[in-house]
Write an enzyme that holds these catalytic residues in place. Structure first.
Site, PDB file in Angstrom:
ATOM      1  N   ASP A   7      22.724  17.777   3.673  1.00 23.71           N
ATOM      2  CA  ASP A   7      23.029  16.631   4.503  1.00 23.71           C
ATOM      3  C   ASP A   7      24.498  16.690   4.928  1.00 23.71           C
ATOM      4  O   ASP A   7      25.377  16.969   4.100  1.00 23.71           O
ATOM      5  CB  ASP A   7      22.745  15.345   3.717  1.00 23.71           C
ATOM      6  CG  ASP A   7      22.932  14.104   4.541  1.00 23.71           C
ATOM      7  OD1 ASP A   7      22.240  13.973   5.559  1.00 23.71           O
ATOM      8  OD2 ASP A   7      23.772  13.264   4.160  1.00 23.71           O
ATOM      9  N   GLU A  57      22.977  20.254   8.356  1.00 24.16           N
ATOM     10  CA  GLU A  57      23.484  19.609   9.567  1.00 24.16           C
ATOM     11  C   GLU A  57      24.909  20.084   9.814  1.00 24.16           C
ATOM     12  O   GLU A  57      25.824  19.715   9.079  1.00 24.16           O
ATOM     13  CB  GLU A  57      23.462  18.091   9.393  1.00 24.16           C
ATOM     14  CG  GLU A  57      22.069  17.507   9.235  1.00 24.16           C
ATOM     15  CD  GLU A  57      22.099  16.008   9.015  1.00 24.16           C
ATOM     16  OE1 GLU A  57      21.467  15.285   9.794  1.00 24.16           O
ATOM     17  OE2 GLU A  57      22.767  15.561   8.056  1.00 24.16           O
TER      18      GLU A  57
END
Length: 708
Positions: free
Chosen positions: A408, A437
Site C-alpha cells: 500500500d 502503488e
C-alpha cells in the site's frame, strides 16, 4: 527516579551537539551551560544562538560522546538543572550506524523450559517486562538487561505459554507501556502481546507449481469479510476466515459461490486486503463497524474480527493459515496487502513509545511528514525500520506460506528497502509476486529514492499499479466527467495502444505493469459509468464495462480484477467505502446469478488469455516483435503475428470497438479462413465461428479472431 522541573529544556540533537531552549524571560547576555558528571561539571561550548519566537535556542558542542541509556543533567550559570532529553540525534546516520542491530532474535522465543524476550530500545534508561494473566491482571514485572546495539532482554525460567505481556520503557524520565512490535500473537483488540508455543500453530503446507512468468498471473482482489457476508452467499461462517474453507457452496439460485467460484473463474492469485491486526473494528463486536484494514496496529499478528473466537490468540493464527492452504488446495496463490507506510496513530504506537521520533519521517523543520494523508509516514530508509519491514515479510512468507505482497502506498518507501524486500522474498519463493502503488507522494524522501513508477527500473522484480491504464481506459479517477477510451474518447486511442503493448514507455518489462480499471479504491466502474451517463441504457453501460474488462484481460502485462467486477459490482455510488456498512461493501452474490452470462464471458476471456501465451509475452522485445497495430483511423485493432510457439494459433487478430453509432467492415488479412473465438457478448473457444471473408464490427466490445 530523578525528577526535574524543566524551566528550560536540553536535547541531544547530534552525536556531538546539544540544543538548549530557554524562555526569553530567563535568557540573558551571559548564559553558559555545563554537563554534570560524577567528577564535576564539564563546561559546554556555545557555538550558535538563535531567536525562535518565545524562546532562545543555544547550540552547544559536546567535548566527548555521551553514553546512551544513561540520564545526564545540564546546569546553567544560575545552578538551574534540567535533564538531557534524547532529541533529533535518533534520526542521524551516526545513530543508525551505532545501533543497527542485524540479528534475528527480536521478539519472544518460547520453549516449555524458558522464554526469552528481546526488544530494541537504545535510548531507554530502564526497561521492564510485564506479564499479565488472561484476565488482564498483572502477574509480575521484571527488570530487563541492556545488551548490545541498544537491545534489552530477559530470560524467564518456566512455562509461560499463554501469558500476556508488554514492555515498559523509561525514556526522557517518562515511563511508557508498549506492546512488542515483533509480537506474533495478540490478545483481543491487540491490547497485549501473547507468548505462544509456535509448535501449536503448525499447518501442513501445500506446494503449488511455480509461476513460469509473472505475466501468467491473473490477480483477483478481495476482502475477507466482503467475500462471504452477503445473506445469499451460501457460506455459513459469514464475514469470517472460516468462510474461505467452505467448498461446494452455492447461493439460493444454485450458482457457485466462495472459493469454488474463484477456482472456476480461472484467476491465479487472490490478493487479500489487509489481514494483519488493525484498528477501528471492535473484535468483541465486529458487526457494529467496518473497515478495509488500512489502520495497522500489529504487523506480525492476524486481525481478530475475522476470527470465530478472537479471545483465543491461537485461533486467529490457525484460521488464517488455514485460509491460505485452502486457497492453495484450489490451485490459487495468495498475495497479502501490507501497510508499512504508516500506523493508525503515531502518538499511541509502540514505535513511538519505544523510541520516540525514530520510526517516522520528518521534514527539515522537525515537522512530521504526511505523504500518506493519515498524519504520519514510516521512515523506511532508517536501518531498524527497514529491518522490521524485511523481517515481517520474511515471517509471513515462512510461517504463513503466502505467495506475495501488495504494498500500500509503496511510493512512500525507499528503493533500497524494496530491493532488500525483493531479495528476501525471492530467496524463499522464486515466483513470489511483489506489487504496489507507485504514486509520488509528498514526503521528504528524495525523488530518486522513492519506489515510484518513474523509478521502476531500479526495482525490476516489483510490479506497479498502472494508473494510466486505469484512467485512459475508463476515464480519470479524479474527474468524473473525464471520458476514457471505452466512452469513445478519440484522444485516448494512441495511449490505449501503448497500454495494450505493456506500457513500454513506463516499464522495462511488461510484468511490471499491473493493468486494472477497478480496485477497492474509488468508485467501482459500474458506479462511475452510472454517475457519468445516467441517460445511457443499462445494456450499453454493460457493453462498455465488458469492453474495459476485456482490454484488461487481453493486454500485455498483468491483469488485475476487483472482486465482483465480473458481475458489475456496485457500492451504490459510494466512492470511498473504507468504513461503509456491509450492505455497501459486500460482494452481492445475487448479482453473480443476475449477471451469470457476464460472469461466463469474463471466465471465457480468462481462458483465452491462459490458452495462448501471445497475450502474455514476457519481454518488451517479444511484444515489439509480435504485436502490430492495424491502420484503421478510428477502429482500434491489432495483430499478434507468428505466435505459434506460444499457443495453438499462429496469428491472432483483436478488435476493441468503442463506438455506439459507427460500424466498420473489416477484411481479415492473408489467405484462408479465420476463426472467431470472442465477440462482444460471447466466447466461442469450444466451437469457433469460421470467418471466410469480411466481418462487420457493429457492437461495442471486443472481437478476437485466430488462425493456425
Amino acid at each position: 527516579m530523578l525528577t526535574i522541573n524543566r524551566s528550560f529544556e536540553a536535547f541531544l540533537d547530534r552525536i556531538d551537539e546539544i540544543t538548549i531552549l530557554i524562555p526569553k524571560s530567563r535568557d540573558g547576555e551571559k548564559k553558559n551551560f555545563s554537563l554534570s558528571l560524577t567528577k564535576g561539571n564539564e563546561p559546554l561550548l556555545v557555538i550558535d544562538r538563535f531567536d525562535i519566537g518565545t524562546h532562545s535556542k543555544y547550540v552547544c558542542k559536546l567535548p566527548f560522546e555521551l553514553q546512551f541509556g544513561k540520564t545526564y543533567i545540564i546546569t546553567d550559570e544560575q545552578g538551574v538543572q534540567t535533564d538531557l532529553q534524547i532529541g533529533a540525534v535518533i534520526r542521524t546516520v551516526e545513530f543508525d550506524q551505532k545501533f543497527a542491530y542485524a540479528a534475528s532474535d527480536l521478539g519472544v522465543h518460547y520453549s516449555k523450559e524458558t522464554t526469552k524476550c528481546k526488544v530494541w530500545a537504545p535510548t531507554a534508561t530502564h526497561m521492564k517486562l510485564r506479564l499479565y494473566d488472561k484476565h488482564e491482571q498483572i502477574v509480575e514485572t521484571y527488570d530487563m538487561v541492556r545488551e548490545e546495539k541498544g537491545t534489552w532482554s530477559i530470560t524467564l525460567d518456566g512455562d509461560f505459554d499463554g501469558y500476556y505481556y508488554t514492555y515498559l520503557a523509561c525514556i526522557n524520565l517518562l515511563w511508557n507501556e508498549a506492546v512488542d512490535p515483533y509480537t506474533k500473537a495478540v490478545s483481543i483488540n491487540g491490547k497485549f502481546g501473547v507468548i505462544i508455543d509456535e509448535q501449536k500453530i503448525n499447518i501442513p503446507k501445500i506446494d503449488l507449481p511455480k509461476l513460469k512468468n509473472k505475466t501468467d498471473a491473473i490477480i483477483y482482489e478481495a476482502h475477507i469479510r466482503d467475500f462471504s457476508i452477503h445473506e445469499n452467499s451460501g457460506l455459513v461462517h459469514k464475514g469470517k476466515y472460516e468462510a474461505w474453507l467452505e467448498t461446494g457452496t452455492k447461493n439460493g439460485n444454485g450458482d457457485t459461490t466462495g472459493i469454488t467460484y474463484l477456482k472456476k473463474l480461472g484467476v491465479t492469485h487472490i490478493e487479500l486486503l489487509p489481514v494483519n491486526d488493525f484498528e477501528e473494528v471492535d473484535e468483541r463486536n465486529p458487526q457494529k463497524s467496518y473497515n478495509w484494514g488500512y489502520n495497522p496496529l500489529h504487523f506480525f499478528a492476524p486481525e481478530g474480527s475475522y476470527s470465530l473466537n478472537p479471545e483465543d490468540p491461537y485461533k486467529r493464527i490457525i484460521e488464517l493459515k488455514s485460509v491460505i492452504q485452502s486457497l492453495h488446495n484450489q490451485g490459487l496463490k495468495v498475495i497479502l496487502d501490507v501497510v508499512f507506510n504508516h500506523v493508525y496513530s503515531k502518538e499511541h504506537s509502540s514505535f513511538e513509545k519505544l523510541l520516540p521520533g525514530y520510526y517516522f519521517r520528518y521534514d527539515e523543520n522537525g515537522i512530521s511528514s504526511n505523504g500518506t494523508g493519515v498524519g504520519n509516514d514510516l521512515a523506511s530508509e532508517r536501518y531498524m525500520v527497514r529491518k522490521l519491514i524485511v523481517d515481517c515479510v520474511t515471517y509471513w512468507m515462512k510461517e504463513y506460506d503466502v505467495d506475495g505482497f501488495r504494498f500500500d502506498l509503496m511510493g512512500i518507501h525507499d528503493v533500497e528497502t524494496m530491493n532488500q524486500v525483493e531479495t528476501a522474498v525471492l530467496s524463499i519463493k522464486q515466483d513470489a509476486f511483489l506489487l504496489g502503488e507507485g504514486w509520488d507522494l509528498n514526503t521528504p524522501l528524495p525523488l530518486e529514492q522513492k519506489t515510484i513508477i518513474k523509478n521502476a527500473h531500479k526495482v525490476p522484480s516489483i510490479s506497479f499499479f498502472n494508473d494510466q491504464f486505469r484512467d485512459v481506459i475508463k476515464g480519470s479517477t479524479f474527474s468524473l466527467h473525464d471520458t476514457g477510451f471505452v466512452y469513445e474518447n478519440a484522444d485516448k486511442v494512441d495511449q490505449t495502444k501503448l497500454l495494450i503493448s505493456g506500457s513500454p514507455t513506463m516499464f522495462h518489462h511488461p510484468d511490471q505493469s499491473i493493468n486494472y480499471v477497478e480496485s477497492h479504491d474509488n468508485h467501482t466502474m459500474w458506479d462511475r459509468f452510472s454517475l457519468y451517463s445516467e441517460s445511457e441504457s443499462k445494456e450499453i453501460k454493460q457493453a462498455r464495462h465488458r469492453l474495459a474488462t476485456s482490454i484488461v484481460l487481453l493486454s500485455q502485462g498483468v491483469p488485475f480484477l476487483h472482486a465482483g467486477q465480473e458481475f458489475f459490482r456496485t457500492k451504490k455510488g459510494v466512492e470511498n467505502s473504507y468504513n461503509s456498512p456491509d450492505h455497501i461493501n459486500c460482494l452481492n452474490w445475487n448479482e453473480r446469478s443476475t449477471y451469470k452470462d457476464n460472469v461466463e464471458y469474463i471466465r471465457g476471456l480468462i481462458k483465452v488469455r491462459k490458452q495462448h501465451g501471445g497475450f502474455r509475452l514476457s519481454t518488451n522485445k517479444l511484444i515489439e516483435k509480435h504485436l502490430t497495430f492495424n491502420h484503421h483511423r478510428q477502429l482500434l485493432s491489432y495483430q499478434l503475428k507468428d505466435v505459434g510457439a506460444f499457443g495453438p494459433w499462429d496469428r491472432i487478430y483483436v478488435v476493441h470497438h468503442n463506438q455506439l453509432e459507427h460500424y466498420y467492415e473489416i477484411r481479415l488479412p492473408g489467405d484462408g479462413d479465420w476463426m472467431q473465438i470472442v465477440s462482444p457478448t460471447h466466447i466461442f473457444l469450444e466451437s469457433p465461428i469460421v470467418i471466410k471473408n469480411g466481418m462487420k464490427i457493429d457492437e461495442i466490445g471486443t472481437y478476437v479472431f485466430c488462425k493456425n
